[in-house]
Every structure is written in C-alpha cells, then in structure tokens.
Design a protein around this motif. Structure first.
Motif, PDB file in Angstrom:
ATOM      1  N   ARG A  32       0.832  -1.213   0.000  1.00  0.00           N
ATOM      2  CA  ARG A  32       0.000   0.000   0.000  1.00  0.00           C
ATOM      3  C   ARG A  32       0.865   1.261   0.000  1.00  0.00           C
ATOM      4  NH1 ARG A  32      -3.059  -3.206   3.604  1.00  0.00           N
ATOM      5  NH2 ARG A  32      -2.129  -2.102   5.365  1.00  0.00           N
ATOM      6  N   HIS A  33       2.012   1.220   0.688  1.00  0.00           N
ATOM      7  CA  HIS A  33       2.929   2.363   0.711  1.00  0.00           C
ATOM      8  C   HIS A  33       3.424   2.683  -0.702  1.00  0.00           C
ATOM      9  CE1 HIS A  33       6.003   5.116   2.070  1.00  0.00           C
ATOM     10  NE2 HIS A  33       6.948   4.381   1.511  1.00  0.00           N
ATOM     11  N   TYR A  34       3.817   1.650  -1.439  1.00  0.00           N
ATOM     12  CA  TYR A  34       4.271   1.875  -2.816  1.00  0.00           C
ATOM     13  C   TYR A  34       3.137   2.391  -3.692  1.00  0.00           C
ATOM     14  CZ  TYR A  34       8.473  -0.620  -1.355  1.00  0.00           C
ATOM     15  OH  TYR A  34       9.610  -1.007  -0.707  1.00  0.00           O
ATOM     16  N   LEU A  63      11.523  -3.673  -5.407  1.00  0.00           N
ATOM     17  CA  LEU A  63      12.186  -4.459  -4.366  1.00  0.00           C
ATOM     18  C   LEU A  63      13.635  -4.773  -4.739  1.00  0.00           C
ATOM     19  CD1 LEU A  63       9.194  -6.739  -3.384  1.00  0.00           C
ATOM     20  CD2 LEU A  63      10.071  -4.744  -2.152  1.00  0.00           C
ATOM     21  N   ARG A  64      13.888  -5.016  -6.007  1.00  0.00           N
ATOM     22  CA  ARG A  64      15.272  -5.221  -6.448  1.00  0.00           C
ATOM     23  C   ARG A  64      16.082  -3.950  -6.228  1.00  0.00           C
ATOM     24  NH1 ARG A  64      15.518  -6.953 -12.226  1.00  0.00           N
ATOM     25  NH2 ARG A  64      14.958  -8.944 -11.342  1.00  0.00           N
ATOM     26  N   GLY A  65      15.503  -2.816  -6.593  1.00  0.00           N
ATOM     27  CA  GLY A  65      16.186  -1.539  -6.381  1.00  0.00           C
ATOM     28  C   GLY A  65      16.481  -1.292  -4.913  1.00  0.00           C
ATOM     29  N   LYS A  66      15.523  -1.613  -4.053  1.00  0.00           N
ATOM     30  CA  LYS A  66      15.724  -1.449  -2.608  1.00  0.00           C
ATOM     31  C   LYS A  66      16.850  -2.350  -2.116  1.00  0.00           C
ATOM     32  CE  LYS A  66      13.677   0.561   0.039  1.00  0.00           C
ATOM     33  NZ  LYS A  66      14.099   1.828   0.622  1.00  0.00           N
ATOM     34  N   ARG A  67      16.869  -3.605  -2.568  1.00  0.00           N
ATOM     35  CA  ARG A  67      17.940  -4.521  -2.165  1.00  0.00           C
ATOM     36  C   ARG A  67      19.306  -4.000  -2.589  1.00  0.00           C
ATOM     37  NH1 ARG A  67      14.426  -8.331  -3.974  1.00  0.00           N
ATOM     38  NH2 ARG A  67      15.595  -8.655  -5.894  1.00  0.00           N
ATOM     39  N   LEU A  68      19.362  -3.318  -3.723  1.00  0.00           N
ATOM     40  CA  LEU A  68      20.620  -2.775  -4.223  1.00  0.00           C
ATOM     41  C   LEU A  68      20.959  -1.430  -3.587  1.00  0.00           C
ATOM     42  CD1 LEU A  68      20.267  -3.707  -7.993  1.00  0.00           C
ATOM     43  CD2 LEU A  68      21.757  -4.777  -6.275  1.00  0.00           C
ATOM     44  N   GLY A  69      20.053  -0.927  -2.742  1.00  0.00           N
ATOM     45  CA  GLY A  69      20.335   0.300  -2.003  1.00  0.00           C
ATOM     46  C   GLY A  69      19.925   1.587  -2.688  1.00  0.00           C
ATOM     47  N   PHE A  70      19.145   1.503  -3.761  1.00  0.00           N
ATOM     48  CA  PHE A  70      18.684   2.720  -4.422  1.00  0.00           C
ATOM     49  C   PHE A  70      17.575   3.366  -3.610  1.00  0.00           C
ATOM     50  CE2 PHE A  70      20.449   0.435  -8.103  1.00  0.00           C
ATOM     51  CZ  PHE A  70      21.174   1.446  -8.713  1.00  0.00           C
ATOM     52  N   PRO A  71      17.571   4.702  -3.501  1.00  0.00           N
ATOM     53  CA  PRO A  71      16.451   5.372  -2.837  1.00  0.00           C
ATOM     54  C   PRO A  71      15.196   5.274  -3.711  1.00  0.00           C
ATOM     55  CG  PRO A  71      18.042   6.985  -3.660  1.00  0.00           C
ATOM     56  CD  PRO A  71      18.613   5.615  -3.926  1.00  0.00           C
ATOM     57  N   LEU A  72      14.033   5.375  -3.071  1.00  0.00           N
ATOM     58  CA  LEU A  72      12.769   5.209  -3.804  1.00  0.00           C
ATOM     59  C   LEU A  72      12.613   6.193  -4.964  1.00  0.00           C
ATOM     60  CD1 LEU A  72      10.173   4.342  -1.018  1.00  0.00           C
ATOM     61  CD2 LEU A  72      10.988   2.884  -2.877  1.00  0.00           C
ATOM     62  N   GLU A  73      13.063   7.419  -4.793  1.00  0.00           N
ATOM     63  CA  GLU A  73      12.914   8.385  -5.891  1.00  0.00           C
ATOM     64  C   GLU A  73      13.749   7.987  -7.102  1.00  0.00           C
ATOM     65  OE1 GLU A  73      10.669  10.741  -6.572  1.00  0.00           O
ATOM     66  OE2 GLU A  73       9.790   9.933  -4.730  1.00  0.00           O
ATOM     67  N   ILE A  75      14.529   4.861  -7.803  1.00  0.00           N
ATOM     68  CA  ILE A  75      13.812   3.694  -8.331  1.00  0.00           C
ATOM     69  C   ILE A  75      12.651   4.165  -9.197  1.00  0.00           C
ATOM     70  CG2 ILE A  75      12.358   1.723  -7.690  1.00  0.00           C
ATOM     71  CD1 ILE A  75      14.179   1.464  -5.162  1.00  0.00           C
ATOM     72  N   ARG A  76      11.932   5.183  -8.727  1.00  0.00           N
ATOM     73  CA  ARG A  76      10.814   5.737  -9.512  1.00  0.00           C
ATOM     74  C   ARG A  76      11.311   6.211 -10.879  1.00  0.00           C
ATOM     75  NH1 ARG A  76       6.150   8.092  -8.085  1.00  0.00           N
ATOM     76  NH2 ARG A  76       6.783   8.481  -5.936  1.00  0.00           N
ATOM     77  N   THR A  77      12.405   6.952 -10.885  1.00  0.00           N
ATOM     78  CA  THR A  77      12.945   7.480 -12.146  1.00  0.00           C
ATOM     79  C   THR A  77      13.301   6.350 -13.095  1.00  0.00           C
ATOM     80  OG1 THR A  77      13.808   9.419 -10.989  1.00  0.00           O
ATOM     81  CG2 THR A  77      14.762   8.918 -13.144  1.00  0.00           C
ATOM     82  N   ILE A  78      13.975   5.342 -12.568  1.00  0.00           N
ATOM     83  CA  ILE A  78      14.391   4.217 -13.408  1.00  0.00           C
ATOM     84  C   ILE A  78      13.176   3.483 -13.962  1.00  0.00           C
ATOM     85  CG2 ILE A  78      15.528   1.963 -13.384  1.00  0.00           C
ATOM     86  CD1 ILE A  78      17.516   3.236 -11.310  1.00  0.00           C
ATOM     87  N   ILE A  79      12.202   3.209 -13.109  1.00  0.00           N
ATOM     88  CA  ILE A  79      11.003   2.488 -13.555  1.00  0.00           C
ATOM     89  C   ILE A  79      10.222   3.316 -14.562  1.00  0.00           C
ATOM     90  CG2 ILE A  79       8.757   1.607 -12.823  1.00  0.00           C
ATOM     91  CD1 ILE A  79      10.098   0.706 -10.222  1.00  0.00           C
ATOM     92  N   ASP A  80      10.080   4.602 -14.278  1.00  0.00           N
ATOM     93  CA  ASP A  80       9.318   5.473 -15.185  1.00  0.00           C
ATOM     94  C   ASP A  80       9.960   5.583 -16.555  1.00  0.00           C
ATOM     95  OD1 ASP A  80       7.414   5.842 -13.250  1.00  0.00           O
ATOM     96  OD2 ASP A  80       8.063   7.864 -12.689  1.00  0.00           O
ATOM     97  N   LEU A  81      11.278   5.455 -16.623  1.00  0.00           N
ATOM     98  CA  LEU A  81      11.946   5.499 -17.926  1.00  0.00           C
ATOM     99  C   LEU A  81      11.426   4.411 -18.852  1.00  0.00           C
ATOM    100  CD1 LEU A  81      15.672   6.205 -17.042  1.00  0.00           C
ATOM    101  CD2 LEU A  81      14.123   7.671 -18.342  1.00  0.00           C
ATOM    102  N   TYR A  82      11.075   3.273 -18.274  1.00  0.00           N
ATOM    103  CA  TYR A  82      10.591   2.165 -19.099  1.00  0.00           C
ATOM    104  C   TYR A  82       9.151   2.373 -19.556  1.00  0.00           C
ATOM    105  CZ  TYR A  82      14.904  -0.232 -18.301  1.00  0.00           C
ATOM    106  OH  TYR A  82      16.232  -0.551 -18.294  1.00  0.00           O
ATOM    107  N   VAL A  95      20.289   3.918 -16.654  1.00  0.00           N
ATOM    108  CA  VAL A  95      20.323   2.873 -15.627  1.00  0.00           C
ATOM    109  C   VAL A  95      21.767   2.445 -15.366  1.00  0.00           C
ATOM    110  CG1 VAL A  95      19.656   0.490 -15.090  1.00  0.00           C
ATOM    111  CG2 VAL A  95      17.973   2.066 -16.048  1.00  0.00           C
ATOM    112  N   LEU A  96      22.561   2.280 -16.413  1.00  0.00           N
ATOM    113  CA  LEU A  96      23.955   1.891 -16.230  1.00  0.00           C
ATOM    114  C   LEU A  96      24.737   2.945 -15.446  1.00  0.00           C
ATOM    115  CD1 LEU A  96      24.680   0.248 -19.695  1.00  0.00           C
ATOM    116  CD2 LEU A  96      24.604  -0.894 -17.452  1.00  0.00           C
ATOM    117  N   ALA A  97      24.454   4.206 -15.702  1.00  0.00           N
ATOM    118  CA  ALA A  97      25.117   5.271 -14.934  1.00  0.00           C
ATOM    119  C   ALA A  97      24.737   5.182 -13.457  1.00  0.00           C
ATOM    120  CB  ALA A  97      24.749   6.643 -15.501  1.00  0.00           C
ATOM    121  N   GLN A  98      23.476   4.895 -13.179  1.00  0.00           N
ATOM    122  CA  GLN A  98      23.032   4.747 -11.789  1.00  0.00           C
ATOM    123  C   GLN A  98      23.680   3.532 -11.139  1.00  0.00           C
ATOM    124  OE1 GLN A  98      21.353   7.179 -10.263  1.00  0.00           O
ATOM    125  NE2 GLN A  98      21.676   8.134 -12.257  1.00  0.00           N
TER     126      GLN A  98
END
Length: 135
Positions: A32-34, A63-73, A75-82, A95-98
C-alpha cells in the motif's frame, strides 16, 4: 490469482494484495505504501485492489532496487523510464550510470568497513594484551 483459468491468457492474470505481498515476502502495508507513492497503481474494485502484471513487474523492480540500495525516488525514475516512449538505449545508459554510481558507493562502504574491522582487531589485541598483564 483472481479468476485463474487455464484458458485465460497470461496477460489477463491478476493478483490480490495478499497474493502479491506473499509472493514477494512483504507486508500489505509495504504494498500500500508503494501504491500511495504512485510506484504501483492497482485497479480498484470497491475496496479491493486488483494487481495486474504491470504492477507485479513494477513491484519486483522496486524491491530489487531497494535490495541494491537505491532510494525510492531513484527507483521511480528508473522504472518510469521504461514507461516513456524515449529510446531504449537512452534508458539503458541512464540505468547503467546509476548502477556505476551505486557500485562506487558500495565499494567505498566496503573499504570503510574493512578499515574499521582492521582498527577493531588492533584495539581488541591491545585490550587483550592489557588484560593479560593485569594481576
């Protein structure tokens, strides 16, 4: 899965909040938070949430992004790119730069931890030697 039928196409698959939370090993509150953050957007049927393949994929990426230590914002940017019509090459370069940034950060943290462990070992050795010298 809701309405699971053997003849239904895979793209028609849906999940309840309980099913999706159980599958990914997270709480309903986390899902629900997501949703509240706009990272996933399940269909609403009355008070029920119906998760489609897109939501499930996005949750897996979050969840993969969180496990890798990316902040939610990030993760949002990366997901939204797709989800944008921009070229796949530019998305992948971003994504590779991140990933490079995250790797450098983690490698620095590893060096810091290794240094701290060496320091801790030396301190422990001094303490044990001092203890051995006491009557």
């Amino acid at each position: 899965m809701i309405g699971r039928m053997t003849s239904a196409p895979v793209d028609d698959a849906t999940w309840t909040i309980a099913e999706i939370a159980d599958e990914f090993g997270v709480t309903h509150r986390t899902v629900r938070h997501y949703e509240e953050l706009g990272l996933i957007s399940p269909e609403r049927r009355g008070t029920s949430r119906i998760y489609h393949r897109r939501d499930r994929t996005r949750l897996a990426l979050i969840l993969r992004g969180k496990r890798l230590g990316f902040p939610l914002e990030e993760i949002r940017t990366i997901i939204d790119l797709y989800d944008t019509p921009r070229g796949k090459a530019s998305q992948l370069r971003y994504v590779l730069a991140q990933i490079d940034e995250r790797r450098a950060d983690l490698e620095q943290r590893r060096r810091d931890l290794e240094d701290a462990l060496v320091e801790l070992d030396a301190f422990e050795t001094r303490c044990r030697a001092d203890l051995d010298r006491l009557p």
